[in-house]
Design a protein around this motif. Structure first.
Motif, short mmCIF file in Angstrom:
data_model
loop_
_atom_site.label_atom_id
_atom_site.label_comp_id
_atom_site.label_asym_id
_atom_site.label_seq_id
_atom_site.Cartn_x
_atom_site.Cartn_y
_atom_site.Cartn_z
N VAL A 244 67.68 62.78 33.49
CA VAL A 244 68.26 61.61 34.15
C VAL A 244 68.21 61.73 35.68
O VAL A 244 67.88 60.77 36.37
CB VAL A 244 69.73 61.40 33.70
CG1 VAL A 244 70.41 60.35 34.55
CG2 VAL A 244 69.76 60.98 32.24
N LEU A 248 66.52 58.97 38.06
CA LEU A 248 67.34 58.30 39.06
C LEU A 248 66.72 58.51 40.45
O LEU A 248 66.62 57.57 41.25
CB LEU A 248 68.75 58.89 39.00
CG LEU A 248 69.92 57.99 39.38
CD1 LEU A 248 69.86 56.64 38.68
CD2 LEU A 248 71.24 58.69 39.03
N ARG A 251 63.80 56.18 41.01
CA ARG A 251 64.20 54.81 41.30
C ARG A 251 64.75 54.68 42.72
O ARG A 251 64.51 53.69 43.40
CB ARG A 251 65.23 54.34 40.28
CG ARG A 251 64.59 53.92 38.97
CD ARG A 251 65.64 53.66 37.93
NE ARG A 251 65.10 53.06 36.72
CZ ARG A 251 64.30 53.67 35.85
NH1 ARG A 251 63.91 54.91 36.07
NH2 ARG A 251 63.88 53.06 34.77
N LEU A 252 65.49 55.70 43.14
CA LEU A 252 66.07 55.65 44.49
C LEU A 252 64.97 55.76 45.54
O LEU A 252 65.02 55.10 46.58
CB LEU A 252 67.09 56.78 44.67
CG LEU A 252 68.33 56.65 43.77
CD1 LEU A 252 69.20 57.89 43.87
CD2 LEU A 252 69.14 55.40 44.12
N ILE B 269 70.25 53.11 33.29
CA ILE B 269 69.69 53.85 34.41
C ILE B 269 69.44 52.96 35.63
O ILE B 269 69.67 53.37 36.77
CB ILE B 269 68.40 54.60 33.97
CG1 ILE B 269 67.86 55.51 35.07
CG2 ILE B 269 67.32 53.67 33.50
CD1 ILE B 269 68.45 56.88 35.07
N ASP B 270 69.03 51.70 35.40
CA ASP B 270 68.78 50.82 36.54
C ASP B 270 70.08 50.44 37.25
O ASP B 270 70.15 50.41 38.48
CB ASP B 270 68.04 49.56 36.09
CG ASP B 270 66.61 49.90 35.70
OD1 ASP B 270 65.91 50.52 36.52
OD2 ASP B 270 66.21 49.57 34.57
N ALA B 272 72.69 52.29 37.22
CA ALA B 272 73.14 53.53 37.87
C ALA B 272 72.47 53.66 39.23
O ALA B 272 73.13 53.98 40.23
CB ALA B 272 72.81 54.73 36.99
N ALA B 273 71.15 53.38 39.29
CA ALA B 273 70.42 53.48 40.55
C ALA B 273 71.01 52.51 41.58
O ALA B 273 71.20 52.86 42.75
CB ALA B 273 68.94 53.19 40.32
#
Lengths: 277, 287
Positions: A244, A248, A251-252, B269-270, B272-273
């Motif tokens: 995860v 993450l 994506r960041l 997850i999206d 969360a981002a």
């Protein structure tokens, strides 16, 4: 002292002629005290490879050497099985006795170890997996995690130098998973026992020194957990999951944050984000 | 329409030295169309509980009703109500037994008394569910399939009974991520077409992604009942019950401990981002 897999091929008996071999010229060296995780989809050859490491399966071509002894040499097969212990996915398939300590004693007893030495080894093995309080319990009434710890103790009582664990946590609840992984990590770190750990849980594979990725009977790639788990695209194409923290971070980064590429744990992500403050 | 448990207690081996109460005073309703997950550690009473939902076990005290009918009477309506609830056990592929895939799937519908044309239709539909071409696979042995295919055929055998309520005990255990996604997509498909799904699982991530509502079993009692968001916000309760939060919750909690104002109840997850981005950018603005 090492396990060496050289040009190993395995064809299952009875498989149709046009089927590819389960293992196709695999080369792998596992040093003493190393913790290697093997990942890959169902049918990639992981379990077949594991069963070669202590001679449960024998090579169709190539060889598997444990401390220089070939599994093909019948003279050495019992020494090899003593050195390399095996723990399978289903705890109910590998417990043989009706009392915990008798189960752990099964291996050394069959090897003709003297009774007082068996006593010592069984006590020692149960202590090392934290199960001494359960010595006179019935194995079938234990939880899944406890059963797996008994199976590990059985290998320790044989004085094994390597443990091969084939998805040992797949059938366990979260607590059982933590128990088993905790014991495995401790045996590796504190006792220097070599670990070969097959899993579909990437959070578990992160604990290894080295990760081996298998596909269609070959080793596709290998490297440290950081080298492997940061290749999100490859893992997703293989149909494997990605930690995860790595997902993450990806994506960041896509959203414009300047994060380093080598994030695979929660702690690493937190530290990297703190540096952006 | 619902499955309702009213104060159900089950005691094994009553009156012997081995007497043990596996579930105590459990009451809940599962409404038609819901997707419910039941979680709990080994020995928490989950399996005993789900075996009450279609009458495999009868309560020592209390009642179980399916669509308003008590399923533990000797009346014909009781049997009919039990048949609305299908059950897929753990490792269902171990229960395959017939010589051909078609015969294996046909076993249930035939026992329910359907005529051969209906049985054939059910087999075709079920094979379609398992992604197996009828012409190619119907007469093959189920034992020559891959693990994931065998699992799907075994589940198809229960689907062929057209249950309105479907219980699945760890349907993805031992499958790789791809095999798991295929099975879960199929289950979601059934749910979208109106089947009520009751999923028993140890995998908090799967449960968080799939279920509308989660029941937590601990020491034989129903310890909590809520949406995934509500349940996974109760970390201490889960720990006490020998369970865990999904990996994404664990990651967000770690960030929170490092002082980031993230929302650690999001499970996607999206989302969360998004929450992390907001927290990081908020910090920068503050400076």
């Amino acid at each position: 002292m090492q396990i060496e897999v050289k040009n190993l091929c395995h064809h299952y008996v009875g498989a149709e002629d046009n089927q590819p071999p389960a293992l196709d010229h695999v080369n792998l060296t596992i040093d003493e005290g190393e913790f290697v995780a093997i990942i890959g989809t169902n049918g990639s050859g992981k379990s077949t490879l594991a069963k070669h490491l202590n001679g449960l399966l024998l090579p169709s071509e190539g060889e598997c050497l444990v401390d220089g002894m070939s599994t093909l040499d019948y003279e050495y097969i019992w020494d090899i099985r003593q050195k390399v212990g095996m723990v399978f996915q289903n705890p109910d398939n590998q417990l043989v006795a009706t009392v915990v300590e008798e189960d752990v004693a099964f291996g050394p007893e069959n090897n003709g170890v003297p009774p007082e030495e068996i006593r010592r080894r069984v006590d020692d093995a149960l202590r090392r997996v934290g199960m001494e309080a359960f010595r006179d319990h019935a194995p079938h009434r234990l939880s899944g995690g406890q059963k797996q710890r008994i199976a590990i103790a059985g290998a320790l009582a044989m004085d094994s130098r390597w443990l091969v664990l084939d998805e040992p946590t797949a059938m366990l609840d979260p607590q059982g998973r933590q128990e088993v992984l905790g014991i495995v990590k401790r045996l590796h770190k504190e006792e220097g026992i070599g670990i070969v750990y097959i899993t579909h849980y990437m959070e578990e594979a992160v604990a290894a020194d080295r990760v081996v990725v298998m596909k269609n009977g070959v080793i596709l790639t290998e490297g440290t957990p950081h080298e492997i788990f940061t290749q999100t695209k490859m893992l997703e194409e293989l149909g494997l999951t990605v930690p995860v923290a790595t997902l993450l971070a990806d994506r960041l980064r896509a959203a414009g944050l300047d994060l380093p590429q080598n994030i695979i744990t929660d702690e690493e992500l937190a530290v990297a984000l703190c540096q952006l403050r | 329409m619902s499955i309702t448990l009213n104060n159900v207690t089950h005691t094994y081996m009553t009156g012997t030295p081995f007497e043990r109460t596996a579930i105590k005073n459990v009451s809940f309703s599962i409404n038609e169309g819901e997707f419910v997950a039941i979680i709990g550690h080994t020995g928490s009473g989950k399996s005993t509980l789900v075996q009450h939902l279609n009458g495999l076990l009868s309560p020592t005290t209390g009642t179980v009703t399916v669509d308003g009918i008590d399923i533990n009477t000797k009346k014909a309506e009781s049997l009919a109500a039990r048949r609305k609830v299908g059950m897929v056990f753990q490792y269902p592929e171990y229960q395959l037994f017939e010589e051909t895939i078609a015969a294996d799937i046909a076993f249930g519908p035939r026992n329910f008394g359907l005529n051969e044309d209906e049985v054939d239709e059910r087999v075709r539909e079920a094979m379609d569910f398992a992604d197996l071409d009828y012409e190619q696979y119907a007469q093959r042995s189920p034992f020559q399939l891959s693990g994931g295919q065998m699992r799907r055929v075994a589940i198809a055998g229960v689907i062929a009974l057209k249950p309105r309520y479907l219980i699945l005990d760890e349907p993805a255990a031992g499958l790789d991520p791809i095999g798991k996604r295929i099975i879960f997509d199929k289950i979601k498909g059934l749910h979208e077409h109106g089947t009520t799904v009751i999923l028993v699982s140890h995998n908090m991530d799967d449960v968080a992604k799939m279920a509308d509502r989660i029941f937590v079993m601990h020491q034989g009692v129903l310890a909590a009942n809520g949406t995934p968001k509500e349940i996974f916000a109760q970390r201490d309760l889960l720990k006490e019950a020998g369970l865990d939060v999904p990996p994404v919750t664990e990651t967000l909690r770690c960030l929170k401990e490092h002082g980031f104002a993230v929302d650690d109840t999001v499970l996607d997850i999206d989302e969360a981002a998004k929450s992390v981005l907001q927290a990081v950018r908020g910090d920068r603005h503050a400076e």
